[in-house]
Design an enzyme around this catalytic site. Structure first.
Site, PDB file in Angstrom:
ATOM      1  N   ASP A  10       9.946 133.492  36.986  1.00  0.00           N
ATOM      2  CA  ASP A  10       8.531 133.822  37.098  1.00  0.00           C
ATOM      3  C   ASP A  10       8.346 135.153  36.349  1.00  0.00           C
ATOM      4  O   ASP A  10       9.331 135.848  36.060  1.00  0.00           O
ATOM      5  CB  ASP A  10       8.178 133.967  38.584  1.00  0.00           C
ATOM      6  CG  ASP A  10       6.762 134.447  38.783  1.00  0.00           C
ATOM      7  OD1 ASP A  10       5.862 133.949  38.091  1.00  0.00           O
ATOM      8  OD2 ASP A  10       6.550 135.335  39.641  1.00  0.00           O
ATOM      9  N   ASP A  12       5.136 137.721  36.677  1.00  0.00           N
ATOM     10  CA  ASP A  12       4.510 138.794  37.470  1.00  0.00           C
ATOM     11  C   ASP A  12       5.270 138.986  38.782  1.00  0.00           C
ATOM     12  O   ASP A  12       5.329 138.078  39.604  1.00  0.00           O
ATOM     13  CB  ASP A  12       3.052 138.433  37.798  1.00  0.00           C
ATOM     14  CG  ASP A  12       2.193 138.276  36.555  1.00  0.00           C
ATOM     15  OD1 ASP A  12       2.206 139.181  35.710  1.00  0.00           O
ATOM     16  OD2 ASP A  12       1.507 137.239  36.431  1.00  0.00           O
TER      17      ASP A  12
HETATM   18  C1  BG6 Z   1       0.403 134.691  38.442  1.00  0.00           C
HETATM   19  C2  BG6 Z   1       0.133 135.810  39.413  1.00  0.00           C
HETATM   20  O1  BG6 Z   1       1.572 134.963  37.741  1.00  0.00           O
HETATM   21  O2  BG6 Z   1      -0.670 134.556  37.524  1.00  0.00           O
HETATM   22  C3  BG6 Z   1      -1.203 135.635  40.096  1.00  0.00           C
HETATM   23  O3  BG6 Z   1       1.147 135.804  40.389  1.00  0.00           O
HETATM   24  C4  BG6 Z   1      -2.302 135.451  39.055  1.00  0.00           C
HETATM   25  O4  BG6 Z   1      -1.458 136.769  40.894  1.00  0.00           O
HETATM   26  C5  BG6 Z   1      -1.947 134.300  38.126  1.00  0.00           C
HETATM   27  O5  BG6 Z   1      -3.538 135.167  39.689  1.00  0.00           O
HETATM   28  C6  BG6 Z   1      -2.973 134.081  37.009  1.00  0.00           C
HETATM   29  O6  BG6 Z   1      -2.939 135.165  36.136  1.00  0.00           O
HETATM   30  P1  BG6 Z   1      -3.948 135.386  34.919  1.00  0.00           P
HETATM   31  O7  BG6 Z   1      -3.294 136.497  34.119  1.00  0.00           O
HETATM   32  O8  BG6 Z   1      -4.041 134.107  34.174  1.00  0.00           O
HETATM   33  O9  BG6 Z   1      -5.249 135.785  35.521  1.00  0.00           O
HETATM   34 MG    MG Z   2       5.068 136.237  40.643  1.00  0.00          MG
END
Ligand code: BG6
Ligand code: MG
Length: 216
Positions: A10, A12
């Site tokens: 993963d 984030d």
């Molecule tokens: C995930 C995060 O990786 O991506 C979430 O854990 C986030 O918190 C999701 O909402 C979507 O991210 P983005 O950058 O497309 O808004």
């Molecule tokens: Mg994550």
């Protein structure tokens, strides 16, 4: 099909600490909505797509918005988030991640990324680690986000790996549920109690040793 494990990361909260920026950006949006987003509720937003996050927040707040306002808030959240990540660079890679990947590549393991984020490629480029990955699956490559397993299925397919031969590194309950659905080996990283459904949990990535996975 490779016999040695394929590692699916993963992004984030596992590779870099951008999860906190998502939380701060959602908190700003929640302030507009006069809803108090605490860190416990935020655990349920981790790994979930942007629009599903806003739907969950509106549900918790008991609010209903027009499609126009809904989309405006999605854009606003993303702009706040993009501003927060504008200065990240390779120094924002979480301790232990680069060493693990370099070691795994040296031993011929495939490395994949599955992040729900549509900003994943931007972040990988800022961190200067795109070239580490044999396959990159992000929010633009999938129809349904975690806890649905679609993205992990695609990552396994792209790296020609059997599901049971994949090891998933995740900081979100949604991601662990998705990996478990495919009977991948799930490794939770973080302090949340919600991660206890993983096959193994570490508080920090730095505690993980590549050697621990050489025999699995
Ligand atoms: C995930 C995060 O990786 O991506 C979430 O854990 C986030 O918190 C999701 O909402 C979507 O991210 P983005 O950058 O497309 O808004
Ligand atoms: Mg994550």
């Amino acid at each position: 099909m490779k016999k040695i494990p394929t590692f699916i990361f993963d992004l984030d909260g596992v590779i870099t600490n951008t999860e906190n920026y998502h939380f701060q950006a959602w908190k700003d949006i929640c302030e507009i909505l006069k809803f108090d987003l605490n860190s416990e509720l935020n655990e349920e937003l981790k790994g979930v797509s942007r629009d599903k996050c806003l739907k969950k927040i509106l549900d918790w707040a008991g609010l209903d918005l027009s499609i126009k306002r809904f989309n405006e808030l999605l854009d606003k959240k993303n702009n706040i988030y993009l501003d927060k990540i504008s200065k990240i660079n390779s120094s924002n890679i979480i301790n232990g991640v680069s060493d693990f990947i370099i070691n795994a590549k040296k031993h011929n393991h495939s490395i994949a990324l599955y992040s729900t984020s549509k900003n994943a490629n931007l972040i990988l480029n800022k961190l200067n680690i795109s070239s580490y990955f044999d396959a990159i699956v992000d929010g633009n490559s999938i129809k349904i986000s975690k806890p649905d397993p679609e993205g992990f299925e695609l990552a396994a397919k792209l790296t020609q790996s059997a599901h049971e031969n994949c090891v998933v590194f995740e900081d979100s309950e949604a991601g662990i549920i998705a990996g478990n659905k495919l009977k991948m080996m799930t490794i939770g990283i973080g302090k949340s109690k919600k991660l206890s459904i993983a096959n193994k949990v570490y508080k920090e990535f730095n505690e993980i040793k590549f050697q621990d996975f050489q025999r699995c």
